[in-house]
Design an enzyme around this catalytic site. Structure first.
Site, PDB file in Angstrom:
ATOM      1  N   CYS A   1       0.826  -1.086  -0.252  1.00  0.00           N
ATOM      2  CA  CYS A   1      -0.374   0.024  -0.314  1.00  0.00           C
ATOM      3  C   CYS A   1       0.991   1.099  -0.304  1.00  0.00           C
ATOM      4  O   CYS A   1       0.468   2.651  -0.197  1.00  0.00           O
ATOM      5  CB  CYS A   1      -0.677   0.099   0.894  1.00  0.00           C
TER       6      CYS A   1
ATOM      7  N   ASP B   1       2.349   2.966   3.048  1.00  0.00           N
ATOM      8  CA  ASP B   1       2.823   3.235   3.570  1.00  0.00           C
ATOM      9  C   ASP B   1       3.425   2.883   4.258  1.00  0.00           C
ATOM     10  O   ASP B   1       4.358   1.914   4.173  1.00  0.00           O
ATOM     11  CB  ASP B   1       1.545   2.622   4.651  1.00  0.00           C
TER      12      ASP B   1
ATOM     13  N   CYS C   1      -2.618   3.236   7.665  1.00  0.00           N
ATOM     14  CA  CYS C   1      -4.164   2.894   7.649  1.00  0.00           C
ATOM     15  C   CYS C   1      -4.275   3.046   9.633  1.00  0.00           C
ATOM     16  O   CYS C   1      -3.381   2.283  10.562  1.00  0.00           O
ATOM     17  CB  CYS C   1      -4.555   1.648   7.103  1.00  0.00           C
TER      18      CYS C   1
ATOM     19  N   CYS D   1      -1.597  -4.657   6.347  1.00  0.00           N
ATOM     20  CA  CYS D   1      -0.839  -3.781   7.712  1.00  0.00           C
ATOM     21  C   CYS D   1       0.061  -4.609   8.760  1.00  0.00           C
ATOM     22  O   CYS D   1       0.507  -3.392   9.343  1.00  0.00           O
ATOM     23  CB  CYS D   1      -2.286  -2.975   8.074  1.00  0.00           C
TER      24      CYS D   1
HETATM   25 FE1  FES Z   1      -1.093   0.478   4.647  1.00  0.00          FE
HETATM   26 FE2  FES Z   1      -2.401  -0.957   5.599  1.00  0.00          FE
HETATM   27  S1  FES Z   1      -3.012   0.229   4.081  1.00  0.00           S
HETATM   28  S2  FES Z   1      -1.179  -0.697   6.590  1.00  0.00           S
END
Ligand code: FES
Length: 142
Positions: A34, A36, A60, A104
């Site tokens: 994702c 992140d 998230c 995640c």
């Molecule tokens: Fe990226 Fe959860 S969507 S860590």
């Protein structure tokens, strides 16, 4: 309900958020799935016990909740015990995550490991590089 009460609690009141200026190990990891990112700071004493840990994430709610729980679980443990903390164990401690959010939880485990690796490297402690191979067995990370 999609999220357990524990997930909601750790998301809304995350523990150990922030930065440790004089950390003994810092790990920064990104989630390939994702995009992140997370930064983990560990304070480690002479007996290799984690006396404090903090994290910052651009991630998230599930990433925040798992990191919060992971920091609670490794505080007071030795670095080698922290290395054994799996994302599955963190997810179980949170009473589960929806299947599509499991990736995640990997961010927290990888951030802890990256911070321990940094600590080992800074202190010239030798280790088996296999310890730091991707731990997640999910289909996204193989
Ligand atoms: Fe990226 Fe959860 S969507 S860590």
């Amino acid at each position: 309900m999609l999220y357990s009460e524990k997930v909601m609690d750790h998301f809304q009141n995350p523990r150990n958020v922030g930065k440790i200026e004089d950390a003994d190990g810092v790990g920064e990891v990104g989630n390939a799935k994702c995009g992140d990112i997370m930064k983990m700071y560990l304070k480690i004493d002479e007996n290799q016990v984690i006396t404090d840990c903090r994290f910052n994430t651009f991630g998230c709610g599930s990433a925040i909740a798992t990191s919060s729980m992971a920091t609670e679980m490794i505080k007071g443990k030795t670095v080698s015990e922290a290395m054994e903390l799996s994302n599955q164990a963190v997810v179980e401690a949170l009473d589960g995550l929806p299947a599509h959010k499991i990736h995640c939880s990997v961010l927290a485990e990888e951030a802890v490991k990256a911070a321990v690796k940094d600590y080992y490297d800074r202190n010239g402690i030798s280790y088996d590089p296999k310890l730091f191979e991707k731990a997640c067995g999910c289909e996204h990370c193989s």
